[in-house]
Design an enzyme around this catalytic site. Structure first.
Site, PDB file in Angstrom:
ATOM      1  N   LYS A  47       6.736  -3.888  -4.350  1.00 34.98           N
ATOM      2  CA  LYS A  47       8.162  -3.567  -4.286  1.00 34.98           C
ATOM      3  C   LYS A  47       8.671  -3.671  -2.864  1.00 34.98           C
ATOM      4  O   LYS A  47       9.783  -4.126  -2.615  1.00 34.98           O
ATOM      5  CB  LYS A  47       8.381  -2.144  -4.830  1.00 34.98           C
ATOM      6  CG  LYS A  47       9.835  -1.708  -4.845  1.00 34.98           C
ATOM      7  CD  LYS A  47      10.630  -2.487  -5.854  1.00 34.98           C
ATOM      8  CE  LYS A  47      12.101  -2.211  -5.778  1.00 34.98           C
ATOM      9  NZ  LYS A  47      12.878  -3.255  -6.461  1.00 34.98           N
ATOM     10  N   TRP A  80      -2.903  -2.641  -1.693  1.00 27.81           N
ATOM     11  CA  TRP A  80      -2.486  -4.005  -2.025  1.00 27.81           C
ATOM     12  C   TRP A  80      -3.257  -4.900  -1.057  1.00 27.81           C
ATOM     13  O   TRP A  80      -3.007  -4.874   0.147  1.00 27.81           O
ATOM     14  CB  TRP A  80      -0.981  -4.135  -1.832  1.00 27.81           C
ATOM     15  CG  TRP A  80      -0.390  -5.412  -2.355  1.00 27.81           C
ATOM     16  CD1 TRP A  80       0.081  -5.636  -3.614  1.00 27.81           C
ATOM     17  CD2 TRP A  80      -0.194  -6.631  -1.629  1.00 27.81           C
ATOM     18  NE1 TRP A  80       0.556  -6.920  -3.723  1.00 27.81           N
ATOM     19  CE2 TRP A  80       0.394  -7.556  -2.516  1.00 27.81           C
ATOM     20  CE3 TRP A  80      -0.462  -7.037  -0.338  1.00 27.81           C
ATOM     21  CZ2 TRP A  80       0.727  -8.854  -2.151  1.00 27.81           C
ATOM     22  CZ3 TRP A  80      -0.132  -8.340   0.040  1.00 27.81           C
ATOM     23  CH2 TRP A  80       0.453  -9.237  -0.863  1.00 27.81           C
ATOM     24  N   CYS A 119       0.828  -1.209   0.000  1.00 31.48           N
ATOM     25  CA  CYS A 119       0.000   0.000   0.000  1.00 31.48           C
ATOM     26  C   CYS A 119       0.863   1.260   0.000  1.00 31.48           C
ATOM     27  O   CYS A 119       1.884   1.319   0.675  1.00 31.48           O
ATOM     28  CB  CYS A 119      -0.886   0.041   1.233  1.00 31.48           C
ATOM     29  SG  CYS A 119      -1.988  -1.354   1.364  1.00 31.48           S
ATOM     30  N   GLU A 143       9.092 -13.845 -11.737  1.00 31.41           N
ATOM     31  CA  GLU A 143       8.451 -12.565 -11.421  1.00 31.41           C
ATOM     32  C   GLU A 143       7.993 -11.830 -12.670  1.00 31.41           C
ATOM     33  O   GLU A 143       6.917 -11.250 -12.709  1.00 31.41           O
ATOM     34  CB  GLU A 143       9.460 -11.626 -10.757  1.00 31.41           C
ATOM     35  CG  GLU A 143       9.853 -11.956  -9.367  1.00 31.41           C
ATOM     36  CD  GLU A 143      10.826 -10.918  -8.868  1.00 31.41           C
ATOM     37  OE1 GLU A 143      10.433 -10.101  -8.042  1.00 31.41           O
ATOM     38  OE2 GLU A 143      12.000 -10.901  -9.299  1.00 31.41           O
ATOM     39  N   GLU A 187      18.684 -16.777  -8.377  1.00 31.00           N
ATOM     40  CA  GLU A 187      18.241 -15.416  -8.692  1.00 31.00           C
ATOM     41  C   GLU A 187      17.694 -15.347 -10.124  1.00 31.00           C
ATOM     42  O   GLU A 187      16.685 -14.683 -10.390  1.00 31.00           O
ATOM     43  CB  GLU A 187      19.414 -14.435  -8.484  1.00 31.00           C
ATOM     44  CG  GLU A 187      19.176 -12.991  -8.882  1.00 31.00           C
ATOM     45  CD  GLU A 187      18.024 -12.296  -8.144  1.00 31.00           C
ATOM     46  OE1 GLU A 187      17.467 -12.864  -7.211  1.00 31.00           O
ATOM     47  OE2 GLU A 187      17.677 -11.184  -8.565  1.00 31.00           O
ATOM     48  N   ASN A 225      -1.743   1.887   5.807  1.00 31.11           N
ATOM     49  CA  ASN A 225      -0.793   0.927   5.254  1.00 31.11           C
ATOM     50  C   ASN A 225      -0.357   0.035   6.405  1.00 31.11           C
ATOM     51  O   ASN A 225       0.108   0.545   7.422  1.00 31.11           O
ATOM     52  CB  ASN A 225       0.407   1.686   4.658  1.00 31.11           C
ATOM     53  CG  ASN A 225       1.530   0.757   4.218  1.00 31.11           C
ATOM     54  OD1 ASN A 225       1.347  -0.450   4.135  1.00 31.11           O
ATOM     55  ND2 ASN A 225       2.687   1.335   3.941  1.00 31.11           N
ATOM     56  N   GLY A 226      -0.530  -1.273   6.267  1.00 34.86           N
ATOM     57  CA  GLY A 226      -0.142  -2.187   7.345  1.00 34.86           C
ATOM     58  C   GLY A 226      -1.256  -3.173   7.629  1.00 34.86           C
ATOM     59  O   GLY A 226      -2.181  -3.329   6.835  1.00 34.86           O
ATOM     60  N   HIS A 284      19.778 -35.794  -8.944  1.00 24.55           N
ATOM     61  CA  HIS A 284      18.995 -36.311  -7.818  1.00 24.55           C
ATOM     62  C   HIS A 284      17.509 -36.003  -7.977  1.00 24.55           C
ATOM     63  O   HIS A 284      16.786 -35.961  -6.993  1.00 24.55           O
ATOM     64  CB  HIS A 284      19.528 -35.749  -6.502  1.00 24.55           C
ATOM     65  CG  HIS A 284      20.951 -36.132  -6.252  1.00 24.55           C
ATOM     66  ND1 HIS A 284      21.309 -37.372  -5.752  1.00 24.55           N
ATOM     67  CD2 HIS A 284      22.098 -35.470  -6.487  1.00 24.55           C
ATOM     68  CE1 HIS A 284      22.628 -37.435  -5.679  1.00 24.55           C
ATOM     69  NE2 HIS A 284      23.133 -36.296  -6.120  1.00 24.55           N
ATOM     70  N   LYS A 294      13.953 -14.120 -11.013  1.00 24.73           N
ATOM     71  CA  LYS A 294      13.692 -13.000 -11.937  1.00 24.73           C
ATOM     72  C   LYS A 294      12.714 -13.434 -13.022  1.00 24.73           C
ATOM     73  O   LYS A 294      11.779 -12.723 -13.353  1.00 24.73           O
ATOM     74  CB  LYS A 294      14.976 -12.557 -12.619  1.00 24.73           C
ATOM     75  CG  LYS A 294      15.892 -11.509 -12.156  1.00 24.73           C
ATOM     76  CD  LYS A 294      15.490 -10.243 -11.540  1.00 24.73           C
ATOM     77  CE  LYS A 294      14.721 -10.340 -10.256  1.00 24.73           C
ATOM     78  NZ  LYS A 294      15.390  -9.883  -9.053  1.00 24.73           N
ATOM     79  N   ARG A 325       5.137   0.377  -6.104  1.00 26.65           N
ATOM     80  CA  ARG A 325       5.122  -0.422  -4.878  1.00 26.65           C
ATOM     81  C   ARG A 325       4.216  -1.646  -4.998  1.00 26.65           C
ATOM     82  O   ARG A 325       4.324  -2.576  -4.207  1.00 26.65           O
ATOM     83  CB  ARG A 325       4.632   0.435  -3.705  1.00 26.65           C
ATOM     84  CG  ARG A 325       5.582   1.533  -3.325  1.00 26.65           C
ATOM     85  CD  ARG A 325       4.964   2.474  -2.333  1.00 26.65           C
ATOM     86  NE  ARG A 325       4.752   1.882  -1.038  1.00 26.65           N
ATOM     87  CZ  ARG A 325       5.640   1.856  -0.059  1.00 26.65           C
ATOM     88  NH1 ARG A 325       6.823   2.423  -0.249  1.00 26.65           N
ATOM     89  NH2 ARG A 325       5.386   1.313   1.094  1.00 26.65           N
TER      90      ARG A 325
HETATM   91  C1  F6R Z   1      12.766  -9.737  -6.301  1.00 24.59           C
HETATM   92  C2  F6R Z   1      12.539  -8.789  -5.237  1.00 24.59           C
HETATM   93  C3  F6R Z   1      12.128  -9.310  -3.908  1.00 24.59           C
HETATM   94  C4  F6R Z   1      12.879  -8.552  -2.812  1.00 24.59           C
HETATM   95  C5  F6R Z   1      12.351  -8.959  -1.435  1.00 24.59           C
HETATM   96  C6  F6R Z   1      13.119  -8.289  -0.319  1.00 24.59           C
HETATM   97  O1  F6R Z   1      13.114  -9.119  -7.492  1.00 24.59           O
HETATM   98  O2  F6R Z   1      12.672  -7.614  -5.421  1.00 24.59           O
HETATM   99  O3  F6R Z   1      12.324 -10.677  -3.801  1.00 24.59           O
HETATM  100  O4  F6R Z   1      14.233  -8.833  -2.931  1.00 24.59           O
HETATM  101  O5  F6R Z   1      11.001  -8.628  -1.327  1.00 24.59           O
HETATM  102  O6  F6R Z   1      13.026  -6.908  -0.394  1.00 24.59           O
HETATM  103  P1  F6R Z   1      14.051  -5.960   0.317  1.00 24.59           P
HETATM  104  O7  F6R Z   1      15.372  -6.196  -0.294  1.00 24.59           O
HETATM  105  O8  F6R Z   1      13.529  -4.578   0.063  1.00 24.59           O
HETATM  106  O9  F6R Z   1      14.035  -6.330   1.772  1.00 24.59           O
END
Ligand code: F6R
Length: 611
Positions: A606, A73, A2, A491, A484, A99-100, A507, A488, A27
């Site tokens: 985000k 959100w 949010c 996502e 990673e 927010n929360g 395995h 990526k 966000r």
């Molecule tokens: C993936 C991504 C998320 C963040 C995760 C932690 O591309 O961005 O997996 O890495 O939500 O977020 P931070 O680093 O802000 O604690």
């Protein structure tokens, strides 16, 4: 998650709030809304994008100079117009954004229902709002007082901002666990979840702390704690330019941020890598050097991509510093009664510095006496404020939901920290230390070389964009990079992808391999290279679609059939910083080819400010 924006001052509030909501779109959200207070509260809200809300308001006269706005959100209740914020209280006198999560909302709701309250939404927010409304009306007190009384009963995390129809010049805001920044202008104030909606108006900001309540008018900002004592606001100057949060000619923020990496990595190294004096200058690390050098154990906590950076750090720190490292998901650590001993140092890695699980995990470790070291991107964030020391990654604002430049900056900072400890501990030779210093110094130029092969990577992306599943494999330092790469791709393209250590392939995962499965190896030259090449041969033998990130000029891979993406040669400790870049580009172009909104993938936020 949010996003909140609010304004009070001399301008029309609607355009300021609308633009602010657009800046917070990154966000992640599913609905948007605005409330204005023109001595009468008007609430406008819509499920879907901010643009949809904007369209619905064309031709509506919106003249108020005070208002609140929100991108939601969904947590409690599906995304819908009804559940979108702002909410109006039952009396119709108050409007609120939140927010929360209010964890004890169910018991508060029951209490209110017994008093005859009915609810129009499924949200925890409406419950808190009516709880405040009830106190306000029954106690005949000020809104500020009602909020203070209510918050003493609340369990959970929140930023709330309220407007009272009977006081159309004041905003009341409070914070616990979720971020709130107040921009201080000339007879005007701006409130937001982060600085991005504020910087085009003012660079003077106040970060509100947990358990603080703000009473805000155009020309006045009063901060108090929940005990009703005045707190002096600490006004800071933002070190952020508007260009940093705009696309600057790129199609997407994600692409801009991938291409920014030579600069962000350079910025991260600048002033720290002191090759002439054979030193690494990091004051936070220096200050705690004794504790770091003698640490029994380093515990790394993080989530998502930041957790992958932690895994790379585990390999680097154990190798260079000979200190045992454990890497934990913050969400698991916080709930499993972890053992933190004297002599343990905890590294918390977070781009946003606001991730709820990481924040709580830090609090748990702090209670047990651990020293907390934050590796963070957002200056002044919540985690920065509760860490004992740390190092910023200096990657600048990351707007694309998928983390790219923040990840490489995290790897650079972690490598520098490891090198600095190793030098002090004398756990590596001076020659190795200097070699790795030079290797780090060369990273920005090498990333530029990789970016120069974008067209080739784009062609590989196009070839595999229709796949329904991907396997990513790597070994040693390249194993976290495989994880990673898989994250990526999931996502950005919504393609199912799994990352595995290459040696684990036999395995189980090898059963998945057929002529339709792209199998991507991160296979640059390192201690395990020959073994990884054998694994690639095994994929070729089973007709899997091989894609491999390999070292430029590596002859041992020439006999392989598949798409080979070359990266410049680098020491295996440093190679992960380079090897992830083609994987970022690959995901980006697959997402674009599939026609997806790569900057705002579905369901993602985000900054994950709720658990
Ligand atoms: C993936 C991504 C998320 C963040 C995760 C932690 O591309 O961005 O997996 O890495 O939500 O977020 P931070 O680093 O802000 O604690």
């Amino acid at each position: 998650m949010c996003g909140i924006v609010a304004y009070v001052g001399h301008r029309e509030a609607y355009p300021v709030i609308l633009k602010g909501l657009k800046r917070l779109e990154y966000r992640g959200y599913d609905s948007a809304g605005i409330a204005l207070n023109d001595s009468k509260l008007s609430v406008y809200k819509k499920q879907g994008k901010v643009a949809r809300l904007e369209e619905s308001l064309v031709g509506v006269e919106l003249k108020a100079t005070i208002g609140i706005g929100h991108t939601r959100w969904a947590t409690h209740g599906e995304p819908s117009d009804r559940n979108a914020h702002p909410h109006l209280s039952a009396s119709g006198r108050l409007a609120m954004i939140h927010n929360g999560i209010i964890e004890n909302y169910a018991s508060l709701k029951l209490e209110l229902e017994k008093k005859g309250y009915a609810f129009k939404s499924d949200t925890d927010t409406e419950v808190l709002l009516n709880f405040i409304d009830d106190i306000l009306i029954r106690n005949q007190c000020s809104l500020e007082e009602a909020v203070r009384i209510a918050l003493k009963r609340v369990v959970g995390a929140y930023v709330i901002v309220l407007m009272d129809e009977e006081d159309p010049s004041t905003l009341i805001a409070a914070r616990k666990g979720s971020p709130l920044v107040i921009g201080v202008g000339e007879n005007e104030h701006f409130l937001a979840s982060d600085a991005s909606p504020i910087i085009e108006y003012t660079k003077q900001v106040v970060y509100v702390n947990d358990y603080e309540l703000a009473i805000i008018k155009g020309n006045e900002l009063i901060l108090k704690n929940l005990g009703n004592e005045i707190v002096t606001p600490f006004v800071q100057q933002l070190d952020l330019e508007l260009a940093a949060i705009e696309k600057g000619g790129y199609d997407h923020f994600m692409l801009k941020e991938i291409f920014e990496q030579p600069k962000t990595i350079f910025d991260c190294l600048r002033g720290r890598l002191d090759i002439a004096n054979q030193d690494i200058i990091m004051s936070g690390v220096q200050h705690y050097m004794e504790e770091l050098k003698t640490a029994n154990r380093i515990i790394i906590i993080a989530c998502g991509t930041s957790w992958h950076a932690g895994l790379v750090a585990e390999y680097i720190i154990e190798e260079l510093c000979r200190i045992p490292v454990e890497v934990e998901y913050a969400s698991e650590f916080r709930y499993r009664n972890p053992i933190v001993n004297k002599g343990d140092v905890l590294f918390a890695i977070s781009q946003s510095g606001e991730t709820a699980d990481t924040l709580v995990a830090i609090e748990r470790a702090k209670e047990q006496g651990a020293i907390i070291f934050g590796i963070l991107n957002v200056v002044g964030s919540s985690i920065a404020r509760i860490s004992h020391a740390g190092a910023y990654t200096h990657a600048g604002p990351e707007i694309g939901v998928a983390s790219t430049k923040a990840f490489t900056a995290q790897l650079v900072v972690l490598a520098m920290i490891a090198l600095k400890i190793a030098k002090e501990k004398k756990s590596i030779s001076n020659a190795r230390f200097m070699h790795l210093m030079h290797e780090l110094n060369a990273v920005p130029e090498k990333v530029k070389e990789i970016l120069a092969s974008t067209e080739k990577i784009k062609a590989v992306a196009s070839k595999h964009a229709a796949a329904s599943s991907f396997l990513f494999l790597g070994r040693g330092y390249n194993f976290p990079i495989a994880l990673e790469g898989a994250l990526k791709l999931k996502e950005i393209s919504y393609i199912h992808a799994e990352g595995y250590p290459a040696a684990e392939m036999k395995h189980g995962p090898i059963a998945l391999v057929d002529e339709n499965l792209p199998v991507l190896f991160v296979a640059t030259k390192d201690a395990y290279h020959e073994k990884v090449v054998s694994n690639m041969q095994e994929i070729n033998a089973r007709k899997g679609k091989l894609i491999a990130v390999v070292t430029a000029g590596d002859h041992s891979v020439l006999s392989l059939t598949g798409d080979l993406i070359e990266v410049p040669e680098a020491d295996e400790v440093i190679a992960p910083i380079l090897n992830v870049v083609p994987l970022q580009l690959l995901s980006y172009y697959i997402g674009v080819e599939r026609g997806l909104d790569v900057d705002r993938p579905r369901n993602l936020a985000k900054s994950v400010t709720v658990e």
